[in-house]
Design a protein around this motif. Structure first.
Motif, PDB file in Angstrom:
ATOM      1  N   GLN A   1      -8.111 -13.260  -6.675  1.00 48.17           N
ATOM      2  CA  GLN A   1      -9.087 -12.181  -6.771  1.00 48.17           C
ATOM      3  C   GLN A   1      -8.644 -10.924  -6.040  1.00 48.17           C
ATOM      4  OE1 GLN A   1     -12.455 -14.825  -5.489  1.00 48.17           O
ATOM      5  NE2 GLN A   1     -13.522 -13.736  -7.132  1.00 48.17           N
ATOM      6  N   ALA A   2      -7.707 -11.084  -5.114  1.00 47.64           N
ATOM      7  CA  ALA A   2      -7.215  -9.929  -4.362  1.00 47.64           C
ATOM      8  C   ALA A   2      -5.764 -10.160  -3.977  1.00 47.64           C
ATOM      9  CB  ALA A   2      -8.060  -9.679  -3.123  1.00 47.64           C
ATOM     10  N   THR A   3      -4.964  -9.102  -4.060  1.00 47.50           N
ATOM     11  CA  THR A   3      -3.567  -9.129  -3.630  1.00 47.50           C
ATOM     12  C   THR A   3      -3.364  -8.044  -2.595  1.00 47.50           C
ATOM     13  OG1 THR A   3      -2.753  -9.982  -5.751  1.00 47.50           O
ATOM     14  CG2 THR A   3      -1.169  -8.829  -4.351  1.00 47.50           C
ATOM     15  N   VAL A   4      -3.037  -8.469  -1.383  1.00 47.53           N
ATOM     16  CA  VAL A   4      -2.759  -7.533  -0.293  1.00 47.53           C
ATOM     17  C   VAL A   4      -1.244  -7.401  -0.186  1.00 47.53           C
ATOM     18  CG1 VAL A   4      -3.053  -7.033   2.159  1.00 47.53           C
ATOM     19  CG2 VAL A   4      -4.845  -8.286   0.905  1.00 47.53           C
ATOM     20  N   VAL A   5      -0.730  -6.176  -0.286  1.00 44.26           N
ATOM     21  CA  VAL A   5       0.716  -5.952  -0.333  1.00 44.26           C
ATOM     22  C   VAL A   5       1.175  -5.265   0.949  1.00 44.26           C
ATOM     23  CG1 VAL A   5       2.634  -5.030  -1.664  1.00 44.26           C
ATOM     24  CG2 VAL A   5       0.485  -5.617  -2.826  1.00 44.26           C
ATOM     25  N   ASP A   6       2.022  -5.946   1.696  1.00 47.35           N
ATOM     26  CA  ASP A   6       2.688  -5.338   2.849  1.00 47.35           C
ATOM     27  C   ASP A   6       3.882  -4.577   2.296  1.00 47.35           C
ATOM     28  OD1 ASP A   6       4.243  -4.733   5.071  1.00 47.35           O
ATOM     29  OD2 ASP A   6       3.857  -6.634   6.079  1.00 47.35           O
ATOM     30  N   VAL A   7       3.740  -3.257   2.187  1.00 48.10           N
ATOM     31  CA  VAL A   7       4.779  -2.431   1.568  1.00 48.10           C
ATOM     32  C   VAL A   7       5.844  -2.105   2.617  1.00 48.10           C
ATOM     33  CG1 VAL A   7       5.278  -0.275   0.374  1.00 48.10           C
ATOM     34  CG2 VAL A   7       3.115  -1.461  -0.050  1.00 48.10           C
ATOM     35  N   ALA A   8       7.072  -2.509   2.351  1.00 53.99           N
ATOM     36  CA  ALA A   8       8.154  -2.361   3.327  1.00 53.99           C
ATOM     37  C   ALA A   8       8.507  -0.893   3.544  1.00 53.99           C
ATOM     38  CB  ALA A   8       9.389  -3.124   2.847  1.00 53.99           C
ATOM     39  N   GLY A   9       8.993  -0.600   4.756  1.00 55.86           N
ATOM     40  CA  GLY A   9       9.446   0.745   5.058  1.00 55.86           C
ATOM     41  C   GLY A   9       8.289   1.697   5.266  1.00 55.86           C
ATOM     42  N   ASP A  10       8.570   2.985   5.234  1.00 50.50           N
ATOM     43  CA  ASP A  10       7.493   3.960   5.412  1.00 50.50           C
ATOM     44  C   ASP A  10       7.205   4.674   4.095  1.00 50.50           C
ATOM     45  OD1 ASP A  10       8.905   6.693   5.312  1.00 50.50           O
ATOM     46  OD2 ASP A  10      10.099   5.625   6.792  1.00 50.50           O
ATOM     47  N   ALA A  11       5.986   5.189   4.034  1.00 47.98           N
ATOM     48  CA  ALA A  11       5.506   5.760   2.782  1.00 47.98           C
ATOM     49  C   ALA A  11       6.212   7.050   2.403  1.00 47.98           C
ATOM     50  CB  ALA A  11       3.996   5.999   2.880  1.00 47.98           C
ATOM     51  N   TRP A  12       6.834   7.740   3.356  1.00 52.56           N
ATOM     52  CA  TRP A  12       7.547   8.980   3.042  1.00 52.56           C
ATOM     53  C   TRP A  12       8.655   8.714   2.036  1.00 52.56           C
ATOM     54  CZ3 TRP A  12       7.342  14.096   3.430  1.00 52.56           C
ATOM     55  CH2 TRP A  12       8.519  14.825   3.257  1.00 52.56           C
ATOM     56  N   GLU A  13       9.431   7.672   2.269  1.00 55.53           N
ATOM     57  CA  GLU A  13      10.516   7.341   1.349  1.00 55.53           C
ATOM     58  C   GLU A  13       9.963   6.856   0.022  1.00 55.53           C
ATOM     59  OE1 GLU A  13      14.355   4.294   1.086  1.00 55.53           O
ATOM     60  OE2 GLU A  13      13.207   4.477   2.937  1.00 55.53           O
ATOM     61  N   LEU A  14       8.951   6.003   0.077  1.00 58.85           N
ATOM     62  CA  LEU A  14       8.352   5.471  -1.148  1.00 58.85           C
ATOM     63  C   LEU A  14       7.802   6.596  -2.019  1.00 58.85           C
ATOM     64  CD1 LEU A  14       5.980   2.476  -1.517  1.00 58.85           C
ATOM     65  CD2 LEU A  14       5.093   4.743  -2.062  1.00 58.85           C
ATOM     66  N   ALA A  15       7.224   7.619  -1.384  1.00 65.19           N
ATOM     67  CA  ALA A  15       6.562   8.692  -2.127  1.00 65.19           C
ATOM     68  C   ALA A  15       7.527   9.601  -2.863  1.00 65.19           C
ATOM     69  CB  ALA A  15       5.693   9.517  -1.183  1.00 65.19           C
ATOM     70  N   SER A  16       8.831   9.448  -2.638  1.00 67.42           N
ATOM     71  CA  SER A  16       9.780  10.277  -3.377  1.00 67.42           C
ATOM     72  C   SER A  16       9.726   9.977  -4.864  1.00 67.42           C
ATOM     73  CB  SER A  16      11.203  10.075  -2.841  1.00 67.42           C
ATOM     74  OG  SER A  16      11.622   8.732  -3.052  1.00 67.42           O
TER      75      SER A  16
END
Length: 271
Positions: free
Chosen positions: A127-142
């Motif tokens: 019913q729910a998926t919690v995602v620990d997103v690796a690294g920092d969001a600055w790089e991901l947001a590229s």
């Protein structure tokens, strides 16, 4: 260039429609860090604990890989490594109480950290998926169309974790600005809440430095108080402290009120 049969099968599996993924993964809650080491794993584990204690079936997805993971000790025993359609990709499945934990074993491969049906064994649904997103969001947001950024495209309520410091607010402002073009293109939703780790309220001098985007979210921020044991020992298989889970409970109430979380129907783990 020709595509090998194994690669074609992997791409086909990976490109499952967003609707089919949501049907299996439930409410997708990516937890991002405004910078490294801000406590993303603490928030992800505590949120997973709060959801399962409320009766929800939960997947806790860890995209960091064994070396960098803050969830390496989140289960009492490591489960099996499952070979997925990509010839070299692996996901290790374990249990954190009644929550299924999936930890990617090869984070260097972009496809292995993106959302796919690989993250749930067999025909399991949660019913729910919690995602620990690796690294920092600055790089991901590229480019949120790649790798772990693709979790944002499935999300209704991504969370951005930061520290209650002047640099923390600056980093959060920069990440929100970098994500904004993707939000305007409707490829991802806006960040749902700021989660401030290590404080019960905004320090006065810190709050005064907030930029435009952080200021707009300041009143709805969620505060996780400091916990000495977690600060020194990290996340273990023990349930996260009540004071931390309680701090996150307003999010669960909001998600139920919006209909994002249906009534709980927890599935018991196989014996």
């Amino acid at each position: 260039m020709s595509t090998s049969p194994s690669s074609a099968a992997a791409d086909s599996h990976q490109s499952a429609s967003a609707d089919s993924l949501r049907a299996r993964l439930g409410l997708v809650i990516p937890v991002l860090g405004a910078s490294g080491g801000v406590g993303v794993s603490v928030v992800a584990a505590a949120l997973s604990d709060a959801l399962q204690l409320a009766g929800y079936s939960v997947l806790l997805a860890d995209t960091a890989g064994p070396v960098r993971s803050g969830l390496g000790r989140a289960a009492r025993a490591d489960g099996p490594v499952v070979r997925v359609p990509d010839p070299v990709a692996r996901v290790r499945f374990s249990w954190r109480a009644q929550a299924l934990v999936g930890r990617v074993e090869d984070p260097g491969r972009t496809r292995s950290v993106a959302p796919s049906l690989w993250w749930l064994p067999g025909d399991r649904r949660v019913q729910a998926t919690v995602v620990d997103v690796a690294g920092d969001a600055w790089e991901l947001a590229s480019d949120v169309r790649l790798g772990a950024g693709r979790w944002l495209g499935l999300a209704a309520c991504p969370l951005l974790v930061l520290r209650p410091t002047v640099p923390g607010l600056v980093q959060a402002e920069q990440v929100l600005a970098r994500l904004e073009p993707w939000v305007l293109r409707r490829l991802i939703p806006s960040i749902g809440h700021l989660v401030v780790v290590g404080a019960r309220r905004w320090p006065a001098r810190v709050a005064a430095t907030a930029g435009t985007r952080v200021s707009a979210m300041r009143e709805s921020a969620v505060f996780l108080p400091h916990d000495r044991e977690i600060a020194t020992g990290g996340i273990t298989a023990d349930v996260t402290p009540d004071k931390i889970r309680t701090a996150l409970s307003p999010l669960l109430r909001q998600w139920r009120a919006t209909g994002w979380l249906p009534p709980p129907q927890a599935h018991r783990r196989p014996s």
